[in-house]
Scaffold this active site. Structure first.
Site, PDB file in Angstrom:
ATOM      1  N   GLY A 277      82.983  31.028  60.889  1.00  0.00           N
ATOM      2  CA  GLY A 277      83.762  29.817  60.683  1.00  0.00           C
ATOM      3  C   GLY A 277      85.237  30.135  60.523  1.00  0.00           C
ATOM      4  N   GLY A 279      88.798  30.032  57.759  1.00  0.00           N
ATOM      5  CA  GLY A 279      89.132  30.142  56.347  1.00  0.00           C
ATOM      6  C   GLY A 279      89.307  31.591  55.944  1.00  0.00           C
ATOM      7  CG  ASN A 280      89.977  32.793  51.749  1.00  0.00           C
ATOM      8  OD1 ASN A 280      89.043  32.001  51.835  1.00  0.00           O
ATOM      9  ND2 ASN A 280      90.301  33.374  50.609  1.00  0.00           N
ATOM     10  CD  GLU A 302      81.534  25.251  65.381  1.00  0.00           C
ATOM     11  OE1 GLU A 302      80.906  24.197  65.459  1.00  0.00           O
ATOM     12  OE2 GLU A 302      82.146  25.605  64.358  1.00  0.00           O
TER      13      GLU A 302
END
Length: 523
Positions: A277, A279-280, A302
């Site tokens: 995904g 994010g950090n 994705e």
């Protein structure tokens, strides 16, 4: 209208040059209540000129709340959709969004929002599911699509994302093409499978990440193209959240787990295709893989972020498939500067392909996603804080987690509140909303450790999750809850998945009332 040299170079289908219009001329086409499709996915590749012109029109004519649209995008769009939300221009939105203004409007009840598995959303739209109350038989009134080139046959070369554009175009009454001359052409990077509905649909033929079998552009009926507009604004993506000690700890646990799986013969030395995904934590995991001994990796995901470029550059990553390249300004510059190298190792596909459950299962993808919370039995909430407040939407997490060879969720063990640095526990007695069930997760990772849940009964899972993943501040509280639940369940002969329903959401209630999930007791 004078057509710029840049636009002439990009539009190789001569009849479209006669349809080039100033964006202001398109305003009368738009009416309150229309169904609109946009290109774009995770903030890149969305239209900019037409949405901005409509915002200006609403501002100048005080039309806030009077010119509202049913807006459909493959996932999240750019900052324009947040401005639409601020100007009360969105009546309905699906299937995923990012941005405080639009989330606020959803949670204030001003926007009717529904999220949906991203692999299913475009096809369900083509079935007419989301326009079934219309009386004119149409599905979308207009699709506004960003292109970086138009080929000799009139087909559209998208930019850094494909998303649901092929499906939107296939069912749209009219189409407006924004040709973005501020960004280089992405021609040659795409592999487009056009929608075919049952019972005529054939299997997607991909058996490897780097296979291509589709088209390199999106076909369109020129008769339905009502205008071509030049766009001169690049995508604006903010800097990535840097990794920190917490996310780096999660990454270390994951890399150690992968190494152990290889030693035991459950994974090959180059793993299986990775899905990650944004994010950090996701960035930290990719950084961890960059620094690891793994080579010849592949990616089926994705969204690609800047950190994947580092994997390419150090030789660890052989090939990547996605539906979007979400890069920062510096990332895009690096990408364009090394186009000849990167473009050979990258493919952008429709989201119905990148997120296709059958392909994910066939390829043996390793899926890694971040939840809001996970309960002691491994039910995960990815969308609704305290069961009610929508964040962004389900996205593609369930597409991957339900079908991956290894389904992994990662999160910090605890998060701060205004009054307590560990006031929110990611591990809770019962999830306040369930997006992924206990049947979907194989591995749970926090900065505290990793719980391998494969083959465990619910009560075994609970002990493993509390011991390895819960923050130390919450381990005794959660253990006490489980002990009491088991005592109660034994008396009532319901030991499979013990709960005390009267206390199942006490963490959430305590957070609302006292600013922390640290309950004093379970009595």
């Amino acid at each position: 209208m004078t057509v710029s040299r840049l636009l002439k170079d990009r539009v190789r289908y001569a009849p479209y040059l006669k349809k080039v219009k100033p964006v202001e001329e398109l305003i009368p086409l738009f009416k309150d209540g229309q169904y609109i499709g946009w290109s774009g996915f995770t903030g890149v590749g969305a239209p900019k000129a037409v949405p901005e012109a409509l915002i200006k029109h609403v501002e100048e004519n005080n039309l806030q709340g009077k010119l509202r649209f049913n807006l459909f995008v493959g996932a999240s769009a750019g900052p324009e959709e947040c401005k639409w939300a601020e100007h009360d221009m969105i009546l309905r939105r699906a299937p995923h969004q990012v941005g405080k203004p639009i989330a606020k409007a959803i949670n204030d009840g001003r926007i009717q929002f529904f999220d949906k598995h991203l692999s299913m959303f475009p096809q369900d739209l083509t079935y007419g599911y989301y326009s079934r109350n219309r009386t004119d038989g149409k599905i979308l009134d207009y699709t506004i699509i960003e292109a970086t080139a138009i080929k000799e046959d009139g087909s559209i070369v998208p930019g850094p994302s494909v998303g649901g554009s092929p499906e939107f175009i296939s069912v749209s009454d009219k189409i407006i093409i924004e040709v973005n001359t501020a960004t280089p052409s992405f021609e040659g990077l795409h592999d487009i499978d056009m929608p075919v509905n049952p019972p005529f649909r054939q299997p997607y033929p991909y058996t490897a990440v780097d296979q291509k079998n589709g088209l390199d552009s999106i076909p369109v009926d020129p008769e339905r193209v009502v205008a071509v507009v030049e766009s001169t604004q690049r995508d604006v993506v903010g800097p990535n959240t840097p990794s920190d000690a917490t996310s780096q700890s999660i990454a270390r646990h994951l890399v150690e787990f992968f190494e152990n799986e290889v030693r035991h013969g459950r994974l090959p030395e180059n793993l299986h295709p990775l899905q990650s995904g944004i994010g950090n934590i996701a960035n930290a995991v990719i950084e961890g893989l960059t620094d690891s001994s793994f080579k010849n990796l592949t990616v089926w995901t994705e969204v690609l972020q800047d950190s994947f470029l580092d994997l390419f550059e150090n030789g660890a990553l052989d090939y990547a498939t996605a539906t979007s390249i979400r890069l920062t300004e510096a990332g895009f510059q690096k990408f364009f500067d090394n186009w000849d190298d990167f473009s050979k190792k990258l493919c952008l596909r429709s989201q119905v392909v990148s997120n296709n459950p059958e392909l994910i299962r066939r390829l043996g993808v390793i899926a890694m996603n971040t939840p809001v919370e996970v309960d002691i039995y491994a039910h995960a909430n990815s969308t609704n804080v305290s069961g009610s407040r929508m964040l962004n939407g389900l996205g593609g997490s369930a597409d991957f987690l339900r079908n991956a060879k290894l389904s992994i969720m990662h999160a910090p063990a605890a998060r701060p509140t205004k009054t307590d640095p560990t006031g929110i526990s990611t591990i809770v007695p019962m999830a306040s909303h369930v997006d992924q069930t206990e049947h979907d997760l194989d591995v749970l990772v926090t900065d505290q450790g990793l719980a391998d849940l494969r083959g465990l009964s619910p009560r075994e899972r609970a002990r493993e999750i509390i011991k390895n993943c819960a923050h130390p501040d919450y381990q005794p509280i959660l253990t006490d809850y489980l002990d009491r639940s088991e005592h109660y369940a034994k008396l009532h002969k319901c030991m499979h998945e013990p709960h005390m329903l009267k206390n199942a959401f006490k963490f959430h209630l305590n957070l609302s009332e006292k600013g922390t999930m640290k309950v004093d007791n379970w009595d």
